[in-house]
Design a protein around this motif. Sequence first.
Motif, PDB file in Angstrom:
ATOM      1  N   ASN A  84     -20.809  -7.647  39.400  1.00  0.00           N
ATOM      2  CA  ASN A  84     -21.940  -6.716  39.269  1.00  0.00           C
ATOM      3  C   ASN A  84     -23.049  -7.327  38.422  1.00  0.00           C
ATOM      4  N   ASP A  87     -25.020  -9.644  40.750  1.00  0.00           N
ATOM      5  CA  ASP A  87     -25.853  -8.873  41.676  1.00  0.00           C
ATOM      6  C   ASP A  87     -27.033  -8.233  40.953  1.00  0.00           C
ATOM      7  N   LEU A  88     -26.786  -7.735  39.746  1.00  0.00           N
ATOM      8  CA  LEU A  88     -27.882  -7.175  38.962  1.00  0.00           C
ATOM      9  C   LEU A  88     -28.948  -8.231  38.693  1.00  0.00           C
ATOM     10  N   GLU A  91     -30.970  -8.863  41.874  1.00  0.00           N
ATOM     11  CA  GLU A  91     -31.774  -7.771  42.421  1.00  0.00           C
ATOM     12  C   GLU A  91     -32.804  -7.205  41.445  1.00  0.00           C
ATOM     13  N   LEU A  92     -32.647  -7.489  40.155  1.00  0.00           N
ATOM     14  CA  LEU A  92     -33.566  -6.929  39.162  1.00  0.00           C
ATOM     15  C   LEU A  92     -34.808  -7.811  39.068  1.00  0.00           C
ATOM     16  N   VAL A 156     -29.332  -2.682  31.488  1.00  0.00           N
ATOM     17  CA  VAL A 156     -30.426  -2.136  32.298  1.00  0.00           C
ATOM     18  C   VAL A 156     -31.309  -1.227  31.457  1.00  0.00           C
ATOM     19  N   LEU A 212     -30.687   0.498  40.075  1.00  0.00           N
ATOM     20  CA  LEU A 212     -29.730  -0.579  39.847  1.00  0.00           C
ATOM     21  C   LEU A 212     -28.726  -0.224  38.758  1.00  0.00           C
ATOM     22  N   LYS A 213     -29.133   0.595  37.814  1.00  0.00           N
ATOM     23  CA  LYS A 213     -28.162   1.088  36.826  1.00  0.00           C
ATOM     24  C   LYS A 213     -27.103   1.926  37.525  1.00  0.00           C
ATOM     25  N   LYS A 215     -26.279   1.767  40.662  1.00  0.00           N
ATOM     26  CA  LYS A 215     -25.564   0.945  41.630  1.00  0.00           C
ATOM     27  C   LYS A 215     -24.522   0.045  40.984  1.00  0.00           C
ATOM     28  N   TYR A 216     -24.867  -0.562  39.844  1.00  0.00           N
ATOM     29  CA  TYR A 216     -23.995  -1.571  39.258  1.00  0.00           C
ATOM     30  C   TYR A 216     -23.457  -1.232  37.875  1.00  0.00           C
TER      31      TYR A 216
END
Length: 223
Positions: A84, A87-88, A91-92, A156, A212-213, A215-216
């Motif tokens: 995670n 991925d963060l 994507e961030l 995040v 995103l918070k 999501k991950y």
Amino acid sequence: MHDGLRPALHEAGGVVPFMKAMAGGGTVGGIGHEKFNTLWNRQENEDWLKDQFRAVSPNMHEWIPSNQIQAIVDKAKTSHEGPNWIDLHNELRSPTSHVIFHPAASSHEAPDGTLVLHGHVGAIYLGSTPQIKAQGTFHDELRETFLSAPDVATAVEGLKTVMKKWVWDGSPLPKPLSGALKDSMGRPIDAQALMADRSAHFTDMHTMFDALKAKYGQKRPGK
């Protein structure tokens, strides 16, 4: 060149899956986590990997700076949140053209008394010169916030706080903008249009961080 990193990334399918393999204890092209750490400590390798990571989404600003690739891999390797983190990191991102600093965070007055805004490199120009005063401090705050975070959700929220401190939300300016300011495409800037644009993109950034918070940051990998 790059001590085998180029074929390893090709075998992995890119820098993001390569990072996940390193965090997961895998070996790609003869490179495992221990060798990756050794290779990362050579500046040319770090620079090349950062370029590969940036190339995943060109012309974007990484809210976890790209020079934290090794730290992200380490967090993913040791944390229950695992990939995670990776991925963060991937994507961030926001378009660099949207990262214009709030006048109170970084700006200066032109000789004619008008306001010159600053931001991330690639966001705003005075003539042909990028206006990036305090960009280093901005990036330092992002790095410190990420490194001190014990989990994804905290990271995040902390990074969003830094964003809110630094990024202009389109609120009224304290004085007229310099007529010499240009946008990322080299076009003259209309102050009213820019204010509306900044307001919309500031909202977009908020939405991205919150999404995103969720999501991950509130689940284990694969859940």
